[in-house]
Enzyme design. Structure first.
Site, PDB file in Angstrom:
ATOM      1  N   ASP A  47       0.795  -1.232   0.000  1.00 22.03           N
ATOM      2  CA  ASP A  47       0.000   0.000   0.000  1.00 22.03           C
ATOM      3  C   ASP A  47       0.828   1.284   0.000  1.00 22.03           C
ATOM      4  OD1 ASP A  47      -1.827  -1.986   0.494  1.00 22.03           O
ATOM      5  OD2 ASP A  47      -2.418  -1.263   2.465  1.00 22.03           O
ATOM      6  N   GLU A 219     -10.606  -2.209   3.797  1.00 22.21           N
ATOM      7  CA  GLU A 219      -9.290  -1.669   4.099  1.00 22.21           C
ATOM      8  C   GLU A 219      -9.116  -0.295   3.464  1.00 22.21           C
ATOM      9  OE1 GLU A 219      -6.341  -5.445   4.430  1.00 22.21           O
ATOM     10  OE2 GLU A 219      -6.843  -4.877   2.378  1.00 22.21           O
TER      11      GLU A 219
END
Length: 483
Positions: A47, A219
């Protein structure tokens, strides 16, 4: 709890020494190393985190999830890179490493212009998840040198977890309410918290029950305000709030993807007011996940970046010294489609459009291709190489879809989930369809030229695609300007 703490201390003792070390050197001769996409110098990345723009230094800061010890997911750190143009990136030492509270998961960065936290005017404050065996908590750290180094707050964690999967804080300043708002992923819902000082947080509300896709854990959320740029199709109010939520698994083509909701924020609660029973996807490929935007982007721009991978196969991709890269930067806004529904407009950032060089007859491993396809008959576009490996794209005017087939694209052997056929609806009927392809060694990013949809897919051909064939339209190939 005592046993958990001992385990964590033992795990992190071996990795603390990595904090402050220099980044690894790039291995540039790998066949799948991209030309104009950000990738780590070496080892694992997932990420994007803590992205912010330093307007004094004119620098784009990118932090990212990083395992400095291998090419698979491991003890998470925040690695750091900066760029003056979103294309050329300089790698810097790791800024956040694990400690006795836990490893360093995803989060965000803000510029504390009003010194609400007491760290100093214009301090750069990182808000991030710390993950341990016994839970996940939110911590903060501050930087007084423009985000190059951080000091962790002595009072961490500032928000303790009460459930599993309690993570990925995205913090923004609510000017009207005069407080910080944290958007946090909690299992399959989003929680909102508020704070006056980034240290003490109060619960505000939750969102997610009975709405959107729920095939996996939610998420990397983000609440952003977007302008509507299309007044031609339906009535378009000037601005709406959009909630981005990544999900894994549960994406439209398997594995991970990013969904979004369009609605209103009243300072306490987000409400999805537009097509609440439709699941909307930010990207209709398999390989754009964990999309975040830059805090403090210049000129009111909303600039986003995604992790170009999918959790189904991210750890086994056929690269050697590194794993993963980011998408190109993209500008986000809103438009209304033919059905009067709000959708997120996604267009390549102008820095990437400026990469378009001279027109050429031959496709290279890094190129931009502009397609003009018929609005009255279906079109087929094929990228191929001399080994017979190919990617086939089809615009079907009857079904009003655009699809990309990578089942014969090259090496698909590393995962049974990789060979795929992805499809997006054509949300706006057009007299002719213009599509832009960004091709870079192991990736193809397709965009409707008006931003009505985007599609991102990885490919691993044994040699570069060097042919473009178009039925029902034409293609113009442009070399990438000398980088």
């Amino acid at each position: 709890m005592k046993n958990c703490s001992l385990l964590i201390i033992g795990i992190v003792a071996a990795i603390l020494s990595s904090c402050g070390t220099k980044p690894a050197r790039y291995v540039t001769d790998e066949p799948f190393r991209s030309v104009y996409h950000h990738s780590p110098a070496a080892f694992w990345m997932n990420d994007p985190n803590g992205m912010f723009y330093d307007d004094a230094a004119h620098l784009w800061h990118l932090y990212y999830q990083h395992n400095p010890f291998g090419t698979t997911w491991g003890p998470m750190h925040w690695a750091h890179a900066t760029s003056s143009d979103l294309i050329h990136w300089e790698q810097h030492p790791i800024v956040l490493a694990p400690d006795s509270i836990g490893t360093i998961f995803s989060g965000s960065v803000v510029i504390d212009r009003y010194n609400t936290a007491g760290f100093g005017e214009n301090a750069v404050v990182a808000i991030f998840t710390q993950s341990e065996i016994c839970g996940q908590h939110q911590s903060i750290a501050y930087s007084l040198d423009g985000g190059m180094t951080f000091v962790k707050y002595d009072g961490n964690p500032v928000l303790k977890g009460d459930i599993a999967d309690f993570r990925d804080p995205k913090v923004t300043w609510d000017e009207q309410a005069g407080k910080w708002i944290m958007t946090l992923a909690c299992q399959q819902e989003i929680r909102f918290y508020s704070s006056a000082n980034l240290k003490e947080w109060s619960y505000e509300s939750s969102f997610g029950a009975g709405i959107g896709a729920h095939g996996g854990v939610w998420e990397c959320p983000e609440l952003i305000r977007l302008k509507c740029e299309n007044e031609k199709i339906g009535k378009c109010e000037n601005e709406k709030y959009v909630l981005l939520v990544s999900i894994n698994p549960g994406g439209p083509f398997g594995g991970s993807a990013t969904q979004y909701f369009v609605g209103e924020w009243d300072g306490h609660r987000f409400t999805c007011t537009d097509a609440p029973y439709e699941t909307k996807w930010l990207d209709y490929g398999k390989d754009n996940y964990s999309t975040f935007t830059w805090h403090n982007a210049p000129d009111g721009r909303v600039v986003s970046l995604g992790w170009m991978s999918n959790w189904q196969y991210a750890e086994v991709l056929p690269t050697v010294a590194f794993r993963s890269q980011n998408t190109i930067a993209r500008e986000l806004s809103l438009y209304k489609d033919d059905a009067d529904v709000y959708r997120v407009r996604v267009v390549p950032s102008p820095e990437f459009m400026a990469l378009k060089g001279e027109k050429t007859r031959t496709l290279a491993d890094a190129a931009i291709v502009e397609l003009t396809l018929s609005g009255t008959k279906s079109s087929v576009v094929t990228l191929s190489n001399d080994k017979g490996e190919k990617v086939t794209m089809t615009l079907d005017v009857h079904r009003r879809t655009f699809s990309m087939d990578r089942t014969a694209s090259g090496d698909c052997s590393f995962s049974t989930d990789f060979a795929a056929h992805t499809t997006t609806p054509l949300f706006v009927k057009q007299d002719e369809y213009r599509v832009i392809l960004f091709i870079d060694h192991c990736s193809i990013e397709a965009f409707d030229a008006n931003g009505y949809w985007a599609m991102t897919n990885l490919v691993f051909p044994s040699e570069p695609y060097n042919h473009v064939e178009v039925e029902g339209g034409e293609a113009n190939i442009y070399a990438i300007r000398n980088l």
